[in-house]
Design an enzyme around this catalytic site. Structure first.
Site, PDB file in Angstrom:
ATOM      1  N   ASP A  26      33.089  41.519  49.627  1.00 55.63           N
ATOM      2  CA  ASP A  26      33.112  41.591  48.180  1.00 55.63           C
ATOM      3  C   ASP A  26      34.629  42.580  47.569  1.00 55.63           C
ATOM      4  O   ASP A  26      34.136  43.313  47.857  1.00 55.63           O
ATOM      5  CB  ASP A  26      31.978  41.602  47.224  1.00 55.63           C
ATOM      6  N   ASP A  56      27.669  33.555  32.983  1.00 55.64           N
ATOM      7  CA  ASP A  56      27.645  34.390  33.786  1.00 55.64           C
ATOM      8  C   ASP A  56      26.664  35.352  33.992  1.00 55.64           C
ATOM      9  O   ASP A  56      25.104  34.905  32.937  1.00 55.64           O
ATOM     10  CB  ASP A  56      29.007  35.147  33.607  1.00 55.64           C
ATOM     11  N   ASP A  86      27.390  33.358  43.200  1.00 50.62           N
ATOM     12  CA  ASP A  86      28.330  34.287  43.378  1.00 50.62           C
ATOM     13  C   ASP A  86      28.398  35.338  44.253  1.00 50.62           C
ATOM     14  O   ASP A  86      26.428  35.119  45.220  1.00 50.62           O
ATOM     15  CB  ASP A  86      28.554  34.995  41.705  1.00 50.62           C
ATOM     16  N   ARG A  91      31.386  31.837  45.873  1.00 53.01           N
ATOM     17  CA  ARG A  91      32.724  32.353  46.407  1.00 53.01           C
ATOM     18  C   ARG A  91      32.624  32.922  47.833  1.00 53.01           C
ATOM     19  O   ARG A  91      34.181  32.459  47.850  1.00 53.01           O
ATOM     20  CB  ARG A  91      32.068  33.650  45.258  1.00 53.01           C
ATOM     21  N   ASP A 116      38.246  37.134  42.706  1.00 56.73           N
ATOM     22  CA  ASP A 116      37.852  38.483  41.299  1.00 56.73           C
ATOM     23  C   ASP A 116      39.472  38.790  41.499  1.00 56.73           C
ATOM     24  O   ASP A 116      39.696  39.989  41.848  1.00 56.73           O
ATOM     25  CB  ASP A 116      37.386  39.457  41.719  1.00 56.73           C
ATOM     26  N   HIS A 164      38.730  32.135  33.527  1.00 56.84           N
ATOM     27  CA  HIS A 164      37.447  33.230  33.933  1.00 56.84           C
ATOM     28  C   HIS A 164      37.893  34.649  33.186  1.00 56.84           C
ATOM     29  O   HIS A 164      39.629  34.906  33.509  1.00 56.84           O
ATOM     30  CB  HIS A 164      36.959  32.685  35.293  1.00 56.84           C
TER      31      HIS A 164
END
Ligand SMILES: *[C@@H]1O[C@H](CO)[C@@H](O)[C@H](O)[C@H]1NC(C)=O
Ligand SMILES: *[C@@H]1O[C@H](CO)[C@@H](O)[C@H](O)[C@H]1NC(C)=O
Length: 932
Positions: free
Chosen positions: A270, A416, A529, A589, A605, A663
């Site tokens: 991440d 979300d 996610d 993701r 992201d 998004h």
């Protein structure tokens, strides 16, 4: 994201963790001991020797050889398999490890096999293995030192261990502070053991290097209970200058040399505000690499689920090195090669080789092994509206209504993490979402869908049913010394489900039925996610490698598979809740080999900057080449606020990319299209409407991707494999074979240069899809790109379908009429396909669909069923045919079911475009349109 995290961090006083969200706090190779050991390994001559006399055929399609490391006498096994479609598998393991080495389960499909024709050459200790059904393909084992070369049509394409980098760290007992050790007790031959022990006393064990038994990164100690077990090997792509693949990196399409810099890294992470032009690991990992030259395309899959580093050496120094080894290149100087050094923390060496020879062949071979893309429901390839967060039911209602008010279509609205009760997934914040079923029903009444986020971290709260049940069943990942592993994520203290266990996946899947997932309906779909997994206070923001999974393996062994296992089980749950009738949609993701079978992924992201828009193209092309056709990037950029021009250009690019979702981060300003000045709003509306008009083409491409494994979004070289100009080109791309798209990814760019390639022996030419202007090729043209213009050209020789009556969502267009766009090549020919079905069920598997071949030749356009037993009943009819590059006709007629009718038309002499009005034929029927 950052603001939230700081709150959590401050609240828990784990202040030091704040710094781990900085980019520099992910590992470099020199902070990973196995990467260092493997990367520094540079012997003059490989100590690994295959034992010629040990050759035996285990079966007709599988041969076996012993391998020995002459430096330490550790024995290894070498297995070579002959697979269907010219594929070869190579496997190297320890002969008798003191405990099993990790082998990746359930990833590679059972593919057909074929026989080897074995030829032994004792004089030079080589063994030639020829594939009986693909006799042009052979593997040659050279015994001392071990090397494997793979040939097609006499031409060497791969050479394995020709750089002498094979290095398998054997499993050993942890040394007690003082010798003697008993690490070789399992060797059969006691004399051998003694010999090794003697050597050891003479000199220090060269394998006893720092970091083998524990290592520390920042404040995190990895206890490494199994010690060193990494593997490394070089694989050379012979006669290639260009290699591609190994996502996910924010990098160019053509991989670049890593010599003197960081290797590419595969380790699902991440990563906050990732850098561009980087080989650093991101959210997904697919160790698949493609080599391409003007003659052929090849593929190589390195089957491993542990942390992997990959050096790419395409330097000039290599030229001619392997060229001089193979007589095939006699007389040729400077034969190029790209040398790859694979380095994985654990596992066995397990490689699948694909010799192509075309890009399509490689994709077929690769997806035979790993699966073709799932068949997405049609709405999921339309436009999605998301942000963190649509606040409450009123917000959802207002946003939904505003799309209609502003005449902008969309298919799905996303919620979300804030929709939940305190980040407890499968629950609702009942103050903000008191009537979630009514909310979903209202959206669904318009033909639209919703998605909620469901992450793998579970709030440790015994009043939360998911936590309580999973804990009672022992479904959470345990600490290395026992006890539930707890990490920080959105809900604070969280436990992590052990998706490596089938019973956990089954239980998770059962949570998706509406009577268990309260407040959900069959129109609600899922977003997984944070499934790298993200652990805010863990090493590199993920899970400690020495944590134990249910099967007894450590997290290090399975890390890159964690996300796919969650997605897979979510998909099972969605299919089960409709008793197997409805196709699933799950966005993940994290991703891995085979993710395409389960759902879509996005590039995580990203940031609202022009560079991130530009890099979305190479990133998505790479992901598509590695099998995942349904992929996209957050439109507008997740972090920061895009200026209206950037947002508009991003919509335009993404309207032609497979997964199309806007998004945004919770701290960004609202950015729904109607919030902008008219010029931007109407350009964005135009881009989304172009996507809807083109939905029949996209849907056909996805059906084809599902059946053939071909990506929907393709590099130019994929379609024009002989044009060397294209091998590193990633500023433009193809949608299928018909459309070339050049997105504008820089500010104030009101004209752009576009290179138009040509198929050899066929001067196709290209047509601007908006103006129908014709451009001969090859050619570099300059096209005006005012704000509202998307640079898209249709290749001469292709036919694509569109639906021009754009409605508020794709479901409402199911039975609407179609228009065919026939772009003639210079021989007056074109062809294409159209696929139609209900768009959302599995009925297509029972033949409930229409799949037509469209052909234009000798002034006759015909539509013929590609499967005459398949039929989907529809009232959809042909409203119009646009033929580009043709002559003025005198009559146009249509014939269907024996009835011939004259048709009206108009002809534009300057552009040579014929528009045939209302052929009126039902699309499920075959028809013929004749132009005289
Ligand atoms: C080994 O010998 C065989 C049989 O003479 C020959 O065909 C082959 O080319 C040789 N291979 C190498 C690598 O020298
Ligand atoms: C054609 O459709 C039938 C079902 O009606 C199916 O069984 C068959 O496999 C299909 N053939 C091809 C080539 O796809």
């Amino acid at each position: 994201f950052r603001f939230k995290l700081l709150l959590i961090v401050m609240a828990t006083m784990v202040v030091q963790e704040a710094e781990s969200f900085e980019q520099g706090n992910f590992k470099k190779c020199d902070q990973s001991s196995f990467c260092q050991r493997q990367r520094n390994y540079k012997p003059e001559r490989s100590p690994y020797v295959a034992v010629f006399s040990s050759l035996r055929s285990v079966t007709d399609n599988h041969v076996y050889l012993d391998i020995r490391n002459n430096d330490n006498n550790i024995p290894f096994t070498l297995d070579i398999y002959a697979l269907e479609d010219g594929m070869i598998r190579l496997r190297i393991n320890e002969l008798s490890p003191i405990k099993p080495r990790y082998e990746v389960p359930n990833t590679i499909h059972d593919v057909g096999v074929q026989n080897f024709l074995v030829e032994q050459n004792p004089q030079n200790q080589t063994i030639t293995l020829r594939l009986s059904n693909n006799p042009s393909v052979s593997a040659v084992v050279v015994c001392d030192p071990f090397r494997l070369d793979i040939f097609d049509d006499q031409e060497p394409v791969f050479s394995i261990n020709s750089r002498h980098l094979l290095k398998v760290e054997y499993l050993r007992e942890k040394p007690v502070p003082k010798p003697p050790t008993e690490e070789h007790e399992n060797l059969d031959n006691p004399e051998e053991v003694e010999k090794i022990e003697e050597t050891k006393e003479d000199k220090p064990d060269p394998d006893d290097e720092p970091g083998m038994w524990e290592e520390t990164f920042k404040t995190h100690r990895d206890s490494k209970p199994r010690g060193p077990e990494s593997i490394g090997l070089d694989t050379s792509f012979v006669n290639f200058n260009h290699v591609y693949g190994i996502p996910e990196h924010a990098d160019r399409l053509a991989l670049s040399s890593t010599i003197g810099s960081e290797p590419y890294r595969l380790y699902n992470l991440d990563v906050f505000e990732y850098d561009l032009n980087s080989r650093a690991a991101l959210y997904g990992s697919i160790p698949f690499m493609i080599g391409h030259n003007a003659k052929r395309t090849v593929g190589l899959l390195w089957l491993n689920s542990a942390e992997t580093w990959i050096d790419v050496d395409s330097s000039e120094d290599n030229k001619g090195v392997l060229g001089s080894v193979f007589s095939y290149f006699a007389g040729q100087e400077n034969v190029p090669e790209v040398n790859i050094h694979w380095m994985s923390e654990s596992g066995v060496i397990d490689i699948y080789f694909m010799v192509g020879p075309s890009p399509r062949d490689v994709m077929r071979q690769y997806t035979k092994l790993t699966g073709t893309t799932y068949f997405p429901p049609k709405w999921s390839i339309a436009y999605h509206q998301s942000r963190w967060n649509y606040k409450d039911e009123e917000d959802v209602k207002t946003v939904d209504a505003a799309f209609d008010e502003h005449d902008i279509p969309y298919d799905c609205l996303w919620l979300d993490i804030e929709h939940t009760d305190g980040k407890r997934y499968f629950t609702w914040d009942t103050l903000k979402f008191p009537n979630p079923i009514k909310m979903q029903d209202d959206i669904a009444a318009k033909g639209r869908k919703m998605v909620t986020i469901i992450d793998p971290h579970i709030k440790t709260d015994s009043n939360y049913h998911i936590y309580r049940e999973a804990q009672a069943k022992g479904y959470f990942i345990q600490n290395k010394d026992g006890g539930e592993f707890k990490g920080w994520c959105w809900p604070g203290d969280s436990a992590y489900l052990d998706f490596t266990l089938p019973e956990v996946r089954e239980w998770w899947a059962s949570q998706f039925t509406p009577d268990i997932y309260k407040g959900s309906t069959l129109n609600l779909f899922t977003w997984n996610d944070m499934n790298e997994p993200s652990v805010f206070n863990g090493p590199e923001i993920t899970m400690h490698k020495d944590i134990k999974h249910g099967g007894g393996w450590e997290h290090r062994h399975v890390h890159n598979m964690y996300g796919i296992l969650q997605q897979m089980s979510t998909v099972d749950g969605q299919i089960a809740r409709s008793s197997g009738n409805e196709r699933p949609f799950v966005l993940s993701r994290a991703f891995y080999i085979g993710t395409q079978k389960y759902g879509a992924i996005w590039t995580g992201d990203n940031t609202a900057e022009w560079g991130h828009l530009e890099f979305s193209v190479p990133m998505l092309l790479t992901i598509g080449l590695c099998g995942i056709s349904h992929c996209g990037a957050d439109v507008g950029g997740f972090f920061k606020n895009p200026d209206p021009e950037l947002l508009t250009r991003w919509y335009q690019a993404a309207a032609y990319q497979p997964f199309f979702r806007a998004h945004a981060h919770i701290d960004t300003s609202r950015r729904e299209p109607w919030l902008y000045d008219e010029q931007y709003k109407s350009a964005i509306r135009g881009a989304i409407r172009e996507r809807y008009e083109l939905m029949p083409y996209w849907y056909t491409l996805f059906y084809q991707s599902h059946t053939t494994g071909e990506p929907t979004m393709r590099p130019l070289w994929y379609e024009f494999p002989k044009d060397t100009e294209l091998f590193a080109k990633d500023d433009s791309f193809m949608v299928g074979s018909a459309l070339l798209v050049k997105p504008i990814a820089t500010a104030s760019t009101w004209a752009t240069q576009i290179y138009l390639p040509v198929t050899p022996n066929c001067n196709n030419g290209w047509y601007d899809v908006k103006s129908y202007q014709f451009f001969p090729s090859p050619n570099t043209i300059s096209m005006a790109t005012p704000l509202a213009k998307i640079a898209v050209l249709q290749q001469g020789g292709t036919i694509i379908p569109r639906q021009l009556r754009v409605r508020r969502c794709s479901a409402l267009m199911t039975h609407d009429p179609y228009t065919l766009y026939v772009a003639l090549n210079t021989q007056g020919k074109a062809d294409g396909e159209i696929y139609l079905d209900d768009g959302h069920t599995f009925d297509y598997k029972k033949g409930v669909y229409n799949y037509k071949k469209l052909t234009f030749e000798n002034n006759i356009l015909s539509s013929r069923s590609l499967n005459t037993t398949a039929l989907w009943e529809t009232s959809a009819w042909l409203e119009r045919v646009v033929v580009m590059g043709t002559q003025q006709p005198s009559t146009v007629t249509v014939e269907a079911a024996g009835v011939t009718t004259a048709l009206g038309y108009s002809f534009d002499k300057n552009l040579r475009v014929l528009t045939i009005r209302k052929p009126g034929v039902n699309l499920q029927k075959d028809f013929t349109i004749t132009i005289n």
